[in-house]
Design a protein around this motif. Structure first.
Motif, PDB file in Angstrom:
ATOM      1  N   ASP A 113      -6.578   8.745   5.305  1.00 11.73           N
ATOM      2  CA  ASP A 113      -7.552   7.831   4.679  1.00 11.73           C
ATOM      3  C   ASP A 113      -8.285   7.009   5.730  1.00 11.73           C
ATOM      4  N   ARG A 114      -7.593   6.732   6.842  1.00  7.00           N
ATOM      5  CA  ARG A 114      -8.212   5.934   7.912  1.00  7.00           C
ATOM      6  C   ARG A 114      -8.955   6.823   8.919  1.00  7.00           C
ATOM      7  N   GLU A 140       0.843  -1.208   0.000  1.00  4.86           N
ATOM      8  CA  GLU A 140       0.000   0.000   0.000  1.00  4.86           C
ATOM      9  C   GLU A 140       0.872   1.250   0.000  1.00  4.86           C
ATOM     10  N   ASN A 146      -0.869  10.525   4.566  1.00 13.83           N
ATOM     11  CA  ASN A 146      -2.042  10.334   3.710  1.00 13.83           C
ATOM     12  C   ASN A 146      -2.773   9.039   4.058  1.00 13.83           C
ATOM     13  N   MET A 147      -2.001   7.996   4.364  1.00 15.77           N
ATOM     14  CA  MET A 147      -2.633   6.723   4.747  1.00 15.77           C
ATOM     15  C   MET A 147      -3.386   6.877   6.068  1.00 15.77           C
ATOM     16  N   LYS A 170       1.973   4.549  -3.004  1.00 13.85           N
ATOM     17  CA  LYS A 170       1.798   5.988  -2.744  1.00 13.85           C
ATOM     18  C   LYS A 170       3.085   6.788  -2.859  1.00 13.85           C
ATOM     19  N   PRO A 224     -14.234  13.187  -4.862  1.00 17.26           N
ATOM     20  CA  PRO A 224     -13.895  11.769  -5.010  1.00 17.26           C
ATOM     21  C   PRO A 224     -14.163  11.319  -6.449  1.00 17.26           C
TER      22      PRO A 224
END
Ligand code: SF4
Ligand code: SF4
Length: 166
Positions: A109-110, A21, A105-106, A25, A163
């Protein structure tokens, strides 16, 4: 003598899903070339002011795939100021700050980000800027002979942050 089963389970395992993942990115995905020299630590302002933050240790966790230690609420990752000193210092061109930005960023996202970052996101969505403008900004620009800032083209910004359709 064979190890008891529970002791075997204590062995750290590389989380390949996390590494995959993250690799998607980070442009170039050069984290694997980090040889843990620590050059990124010397000029890191966050390391200077925090006993917990250390970009070399973050890179080590990335190498080990320890996503569960980095992608948590109140993650230490947010202590990075994005100053890019580590980018300049790294002899391997690993670009640690870009790995850290991808981790941020991850986290976002969470749904894990500090309140202050949430305010910046809201301001950006509303104005296209990360900090609100004030008359003081234009006065300061005028002192340096600069023109007032132009309005941000919000139609274009909205297209970028909407989105993507499924
Ligand atoms: S990221 Fe670069 S500077 Fe930092 S420990 Fe790894 S190789 Fe050294
Ligand atoms: S970008 Fe972040 S990790 Fe790199 S030197 Fe600056 S504060 Fe430290």
């Amino acid at each position: 003598m064979p190890e008891p089963a529970d002791q075997k389970n204590d062995v750290l395992r590389v989380d390949f899903q996390f590494r995959r993942e993250l690799a998607e990115k980070v442009e170039g995905n050069l984290a694997g070339f980090c040889y843990q020299c620590g050059a990124c630590v010397g000029d890191c302002p966050s390391t200077t002011y925090s006993s917990e933050f250390n970009p070399r240790e973050i890179m080590l966790k990335v190498l080990y795939g320890l996503g569960e230690e980095l992608l948590v609420e109140d993650s230490i990752i947010w202590q990075c100021t994005n100053c890019y000193n580590c980018y300049e210092r790294c002899p391997q061109d690993v670009k640690p700050v870009e790995v850290i930005i991808s981790l941020k960023n991850m986290l976002a996202d969470r749904g894990f980000y500090p309140e202050a970052v949430g305010k910046i996101i809201k301001t950006f969505e509303e104005t296209g800027r990360t900090t609100p403008l004030s008359p003081a900004v234009d006065r300061q620009r005028a002192r340096f002979g600069l023109p007032p800032l132009e309005p941000v083209p919000m139609d274009e910004i909205r297209k970028l942050i909407e989105p993507a359709p499924d």
